[in-house]
Design an enzyme around this catalytic site. Structure first.
Site, PDB file in Angstrom:
ATOM      1  N   LYS A   1     -15.057 -34.205  28.168  1.00 16.10           N
ATOM      2  CA  LYS A   1     -13.824 -34.399  28.275  1.00 16.10           C
ATOM      3  C   LYS A   1     -12.821 -33.300  28.178  1.00 16.10           C
ATOM      4  CE  LYS A   1     -15.406 -38.675  27.794  1.00 16.10           C
ATOM      5  NZ  LYS A   1     -16.883 -38.408  27.398  1.00 16.10           N
TER       6      LYS A   1
ATOM      7  N   ASP B   1     -14.969 -37.563  15.079  1.00 17.97           N
ATOM      8  CA  ASP B   1     -15.031 -37.428  16.500  1.00 17.97           C
ATOM      9  C   ASP B   1     -13.737 -36.875  16.734  1.00 17.97           C
ATOM     10  OD1 ASP B   1     -15.060 -37.599  19.156  1.00 17.97           O
ATOM     11  OD2 ASP B   1     -16.263 -39.405  19.222  1.00 17.97           O
TER      12      ASP B   1
ATOM     13  N   TYR C   1     -15.317 -45.138  20.728  1.00 22.86           N
ATOM     14  CA  TYR C   1     -16.285 -45.198  21.878  1.00 22.86           C
ATOM     15  C   TYR C   1     -17.488 -46.178  21.941  1.00 22.86           C
ATOM     16  CZ  TYR C   1     -19.286 -43.244  25.537  1.00 22.86           C
ATOM     17  OH  TYR C   1     -20.264 -43.117  26.217  1.00 22.86           O
TER      18      TYR C   1
ATOM     19  N   ARG D   1     -35.167 -23.456  26.058  1.00 26.47           N
ATOM     20  CA  ARG D   1     -34.931 -24.498  25.237  1.00 26.47           C
ATOM     21  C   ARG D   1     -34.589 -24.079  23.944  1.00 26.47           C
ATOM     22  NH1 ARG D   1     -38.651 -27.007  22.715  1.00 26.47           N
ATOM     23  NH2 ARG D   1     -40.370 -26.661  24.076  1.00 26.47           N
TER      24      ARG D   1
END
Length: 385
Positions: A205, A180, A107, A54
Site C-alpha cells: 500500500k 496494523d 481488513y 532465502r
C-alpha cells in the site's frame, strides 16, 4: 560521518536508512542483488553472513534496516505480502488453544487468515469494537487472548483506537499487542512509541506507494520474538524478492511528501462529501464530526488519504463507484493514483455474514496525489450520475 548516521527526523531516515552508497563503485543507489547463492571462503566461511537467497539478501536487508528506522524499532522483517507477514507472526506466537481478540472493522484477509486457516489448527477468534475501551476491557476480563490485534484507522470504516490505552490494557492482561499501521504509515503514526509490541504493514500500500509491488513487513523491539519470526521467514520461505525489496525501498524514500499530499487531498475530498446532499455519511478521522477525531489528532500527525462514504443504498453506492473516472475501480489502496473500492463485493467479500460485514451502502476511496480540483470534479459528476 555518513548520511545515514546524520539522519534524525522521519523524512531523512526514510531516504537514508539502510541506503549507504556502494563502497566498490560509489553508486549512490545501492545495487539490486539478484543472486540466489553466495560463494563461501571454505566450508562455512560466509561473506557477510550470506549463503542462500532465502536466508538473506543484501537488498532485502537494506529494506529491513529502512523499515526498522522509520518505525522506530530494533528489528524489521520483510515478506512477500502483508498476509505472509501476518501469518509468520501468528505462527511465531500462537499455539493450539490460543485466542486472538480482533477488531470488528479490519481488513477481510486478516479475519480470513485467523478464522479459516489458523482456525483449523485450534486457534480461536473473538471480535470486539476496538474503538470502545469499555468493550475491550470487558472482553479481556471474559478471557485472556494471546494477541490483541488492533487496526487504526480501521478498514474500511476508519474507526480510531487508542493505541496507548489498549497497549496498557492488553499488557495488564498478558496479551501481545499488535497494530496494523498500513493506513496511517509511520509517517503519520508510530505505534511502537505508543506501547505496541509489533507493527504490521502491507507494504503493497502506502510504503511501496505506486501499485507496482506486493509486500509485507513486521517491526518490533523484542529480540526473542524477532528471532522466532526470522526463523519462520527462513523456514517457510515467504521472503520478499530483491526487486520487490528495491521497489519498496524506492517508494519509502518519498513517503513523507506523499503522505502529506494524500492527507491534504483526503481532507478536501472528505469535506466536499460531507457537505453534499446525496451523501448520508462520511468516514474520515480528519473531520470534526468523526467520533475519533480528537484521539486521531493526538496520536497521528495527519489523517491520511482513505475516505469512506455511505450513500442512500447499496445500489446507489455501486452506481457511484462505477461512475467515477479519475478514481479507478480496483482492489488495494495507497498508490499515487486514486482508487475506488466497493468493500462488500471486493476487499471484504470474505466477511459477508459475519460481525465484520461492511454495510452495502459504503464505498471506500483511496485518494491519490492528483489535482484536488480534478478529484472533486470527478466525485461530483459521479454523484450526479
Amino acid at each position: 560521518m555518513s548520511a545515514q548516521s546524520s539522519a534524525r527526523d522521519f523524512a531523512s531516515l526514510a531516504v537514508h536508512a539502510g541506503q549507504e552508497f556502494d563502497p566498490a563503485t560509489g553508486a549512490v543507489i545501492p545495487p539490486v542483488h539478484f543472486s540466489t547463492t553466495y560463494a563461501q571462503d571454505g566450508i562455512g566461511g560466509l561473506r557477510g553472513g550470506y549463503e542462500y537467497g532465502r536466508s538473506g539478501n543484501p537488498t532485502r536487508n537494506a529494506l529491513q534496516a529502512q523499515l526498522a528506522a522509520i518505525e522506530g524499532g530494533a528489528h524489521a522483517v520483510s515478506f512477500a505480502s502483508g498476509l505472509a507477514a501476518e501469518d509468520a507472526l501468528l505462527r511465531a506466537v500462537l499455539r493450539p488453544g490460543d485466542e486472538v481478540l480482533l477488531g470488528n472493522d479490519v481488513y477481510g484477509g486478516t479475519y480470513r487468515l485467523i478464522s479459516r486457516v489458523l482456525g483449523d489448527w485450534g486457534v480461536t477468534l473473538r471480535v470486539v469494537d476496538m474503538s470502545e475501551p469499555d468493550a475491550v476491557r470487558a472482553a479481556l476480563a471474559e478471557s485472556t487472548p494471546r494477541i490483541l490485534w488492533v487496526e487504526t484507522p480501521s478498514n474500511p470504516l476508519l474507526r480510531i483506537t487508542d493505541i496507548a490505552g489498549l497497549a496498557e490494557m492488553g499488557h495488564a492482561a498478558g496479551a501481545l499487542v499488535v497494530v496494523d499501521n498500513t493506513f496511517a504509515t509511520p509517517a503519520l503514526q508510530q505505534p511502537l512509541s505508543l506501547g505496541a509490541d509489533v507493527v504490521v504493514h502491507s507494504t503493497t500500500k502506502y510504503l511501496g506507494g505506486h501499485s507496482d509491488v506486493v509486500g509485507g513487513a513486521l517491526v518490533l523491539n523484542d529480540d526473542a520474538l524477532a528471532e522466532k519470526i526470522r526463523f519462520i521467514q527462513f523456514a517457510v520461505g515467504a521472503v520478499s524478492g530483491p526487486l520487490d525489496a528495491w521497489l519498496t525501498t524506492r517508494g519509502i524514500k518519498t513517503l513523507a511528501v506523499r503522505m502529506q499530499r494524500h492527507s491534504e487531498n483526503g481532507s478536501a475530498v472528505a469535506s466536499f462529501l460531507e457537505s453534499h446532499e446525496r451523501v448520508q455519511r462520511v468516514y474520515y478521522p480528519g473531520l470534526a464530526s468523526h467520533p475519533g477525531h480528537e484521539l486521531a489528532a493526538r496520536q497521528m500527525s495527519g489523517f491520511g488519504g482513505i475516505v469512506s462514504v455511505a450513500l442512500e443504498s447499496g445500489d446507489a453506492a455501486r452506481r457511484f463507484a462505477e461512475a467515477l473516472r479519475l478514481f479507478t475501480l480496483a482492489e488495494s489502496l495507497g498508490g499515487v493514483e486514486s482508487l475506488v473500492n466497493y468493500p462488500d463485493a471486493m476487499t471484504h467479500a470474505s466477511v459477508r455474514g459475519t460481525e465484520l460485514a461492511v454495510p452495502v451502502e459504503v464505498v471506500r476511496l483511496s485518494v491519490g496525489i492528483e489535482s484536488e480540483a480534478d478529484l472533486l470534479a470527478d466525485i461530483e459528476q459521479a454523484l450526479q450520475a
